[in-house]
Design a protein around this motif. Structure first.
Motif, PDB file in Angstrom:
ATOM      1  N   TRP A 159      23.275 -12.211  67.956  1.00  0.00           N
ATOM      2  CA  TRP A 159      22.329 -11.236  67.427  1.00  0.00           C
ATOM      3  C   TRP A 159      20.949 -11.373  68.054  1.00  0.00           C
ATOM      4  CZ3 TRP A 159      23.578  -6.895  65.374  1.00  0.00           C
ATOM      5  CH2 TRP A 159      24.777  -6.770  64.681  1.00  0.00           C
ATOM      6  N   TYR A 160      20.586 -12.571  68.513  1.00  0.00           N
ATOM      7  CA  TYR A 160      19.281 -12.681  69.166  1.00  0.00           C
ATOM      8  C   TYR A 160      19.267 -11.995  70.533  1.00  0.00           C
ATOM      9  CZ  TYR A 160      21.347 -16.924  71.344  1.00  0.00           C
ATOM     10  OH  TYR A 160      22.148 -17.815  72.013  1.00  0.00           O
ATOM     11  N   LEU A 197      25.718  -0.769  65.196  1.00  0.00           N
ATOM     12  CA  LEU A 197      25.258  -2.160  65.165  1.00  0.00           C
ATOM     13  C   LEU A 197      24.231  -2.388  64.060  1.00  0.00           C
ATOM     14  CD1 LEU A 197      24.948  -3.111  68.954  1.00  0.00           C
ATOM     15  CD2 LEU A 197      26.799  -3.654  67.358  1.00  0.00           C
ATOM     16  N   LYS A 198      23.380  -1.411  63.845  1.00  0.00           N
ATOM     17  CA  LYS A 198      22.356  -1.529  62.793  1.00  0.00           C
ATOM     18  C   LYS A 198      23.021  -1.611  61.422  1.00  0.00           C
ATOM     19  CE  LYS A 198      17.894  -1.503  61.841  1.00  0.00           C
ATOM     20  NZ  LYS A 198      16.982  -2.574  62.329  1.00  0.00           N
ATOM     21  N   TYR A 246      24.607  -5.010  61.055  1.00  0.00           N
ATOM     22  CA  TYR A 246      23.556  -6.022  60.858  1.00  0.00           C
ATOM     23  C   TYR A 246      23.054  -6.017  59.411  1.00  0.00           C
ATOM     24  CZ  TYR A 246      19.206  -8.609  61.533  1.00  0.00           C
ATOM     25  OH  TYR A 246      18.188  -9.528  61.442  1.00  0.00           O
ATOM     26  N   GLU A 247      22.807  -4.831  58.878  1.00  0.00           N
ATOM     27  CA  GLU A 247      22.274  -4.720  57.514  1.00  0.00           C
ATOM     28  C   GLU A 247      23.331  -5.080  56.468  1.00  0.00           C
ATOM     29  OE1 GLU A 247      20.815  -0.754  57.416  1.00  0.00           O
ATOM     30  OE2 GLU A 247      18.956  -1.235  58.516  1.00  0.00           O
ATOM     31  N   LYS A 285      23.909  -9.187  57.252  1.00  0.00           N
ATOM     32  CA  LYS A 285      22.657  -9.955  57.268  1.00  0.00           C
ATOM     33  C   LYS A 285      22.823 -11.312  57.996  1.00  0.00           C
ATOM     34  CE  LYS A 285      20.687  -7.865  53.132  1.00  0.00           C
ATOM     35  NZ  LYS A 285      21.547  -6.657  53.235  1.00  0.00           N
ATOM     36  N   PRO A 286      23.112 -11.263  59.275  1.00  0.00           N
ATOM     37  CA  PRO A 286      23.415 -12.487  60.028  1.00  0.00           C
ATOM     38  C   PRO A 286      22.176 -13.280  60.406  1.00  0.00           C
ATOM     39  CG  PRO A 286      23.394 -10.634  61.515  1.00  0.00           C
ATOM     40  CD  PRO A 286      23.164 -10.072  60.133  1.00  0.00           C
ATOM     41  N   VAL A 321      27.681 -11.414  67.334  1.00  0.00           N
ATOM     42  CA  VAL A 321      27.644 -10.012  66.920  1.00  0.00           C
ATOM     43  C   VAL A 321      29.019  -9.565  66.451  1.00  0.00           C
ATOM     44  CG1 VAL A 321      27.328  -7.630  67.714  1.00  0.00           C
ATOM     45  CG2 VAL A 321      25.705  -9.407  68.415  1.00  0.00           C
TER      46      VAL A 321
END
Length: 326
Positions: free
Chosen positions: A176-177, A222-223, A226-227, A230-231, A237
């Motif tokens: 994720w970074y 992806l958003k 992610y939400e 909450k990684p 990913v």
């Protein structure tokens, strides 16, 4: 940071030691075998992975046998050409071409390090292997496949492959970074080191290390992911399997199974990368841009790989051009 500096210092000391060991060896007397050994120590050991070094050594066996004891400065283009001639029929054209490229690289360094004044491999003609034939999906087929595998473990890898052209190893290694939602950029910097997927390493070339724009479709997907989960920044990913791992081998096998199960045109997981490139080129996207997105080291590689798409692009471009004259 101190550890990195220490590692760099040790590496530089090793290089200087190697250079010192060979400083007394005159350019006129060094043999091909001796220079190859030097090249592996001074360059390959630092620049490429161990597995790649092993493949290089295997490729070089016929060359070492033919010209290993010959002084580097005495090797002529015909010496190299004879190697290829002797290998014709014994090895595939693509393998001989790989040997040609490796020899070109080795002799290029010999010129750079002033052991010889000219690269003899430049004047040698390697065989031209037949172009690889690969199958791709059209966009509607790709959309339908994503719909039917929505709840599958390989959904996100397939999605990312179709929208970025990334390689399976790069997708599996993505964290994720590496995803910058604000800049809408995915940084491709890592790939799996082995098929177990337990270790990752830097991508193999400078051009493989790249930034890929996140289009609207992929951004939304992806958003939402992610939400939802909450990684942490260091989390992968693509969701892992219950075993805690996700491998290139698994992607390939699961993809093949699902393609067969749902009766889709048969392609490999890697062909999703080809599908992405073909769709981009068919839209008239500049070949150089596609090469940069794919991480190709040379635009010629992109042009050669997707040469079947280029005539259609030319036809469309010419039709648009002719409109200017009406």
């Amino acid at each position: 940071m101190n550890i990195e500096i220490e590692n760099l210092t040790v590496m530089l000391e090793d290089i200087l030691k190697i250079l010192k060991q060979h400083s007394d060896l005159k350019s006129s007397s060094i043999t091909f075998q001796e220079f190859v050994n030097y090249w592996f120590e001074a360059y390959a050991k630092i620049a490429v992975k161990q597995s790649t070094q092993k493949r290089y050594r295997e490729l070089l066996i016929p060359a070492i046998k033919a010209i290993g004891t010959k002084p580097l400065s005495d090797i002529k283009p015909l010496d190299i050409q004879k190697i290829y001639m002797n290998l014709t029929g014994k090895l595939s054209d693509s393998t001989i071409l790989k040997l040609h490229r490796l020899l070109h690289e080795i002799f290029k360094h010999a010129v750079m390090w002033e052991y010889i004044s000219d690269n003899p491999v430049k004047k040698v003609l390697p065989p031209s292997p037949e172009k690889k034939v690969f199958d791709v999906w059209d966009v509607e087929t790709a959309k339908r496949f994503l719909e039917v595998i929505r709840n599958e473990t390989i959904y996100y890898p397939v999605l990312i492959a179709l929208h970025t052209g990334m390689r399976a190893g790069e997708i599996v290694s993505l964290k994720w970074y590496d995803v910058n939602f604000e800049a809408r950029i995915i940084s491709v910097v890592k790939s799996v080191r082995n098929n177990r997927g337990l270790k990752t390493s830097d991508v193999k070339t400078k051009t493989s290390k790249r930034s890929v724009y996140i289009n609207d479709v992929l951004f939304s997907e992806l958003k939402n992911l992610y939400e939802t989960i909450k990684p942490k920044p260091d989390d992968f990913v693509c969701p892992r399997l219950p075993t805690g791992n996700l491998t290139v081998g698994y992607l390939s096998k699961r993809f093949k199974l699902l393609v067969k199960r749902y009766n889709f045109p048969v392609i490999r997981f890697h062909d999703l990368r080809h599908t992405f490139a073909t769709l981009m080129l068919s839209l008239g996207v500049n070949t150089k841009i596609v090469a940069e997105i794919l991480g190709h080291s040379d635009i010629k590689l992109t042009a050669d790989t997707y040469s079947h798409v280029l005539p259609t692009m030319q036809e469309s471009a010419m039709k648009e051009f002719s409109k200017l004259w009406k």
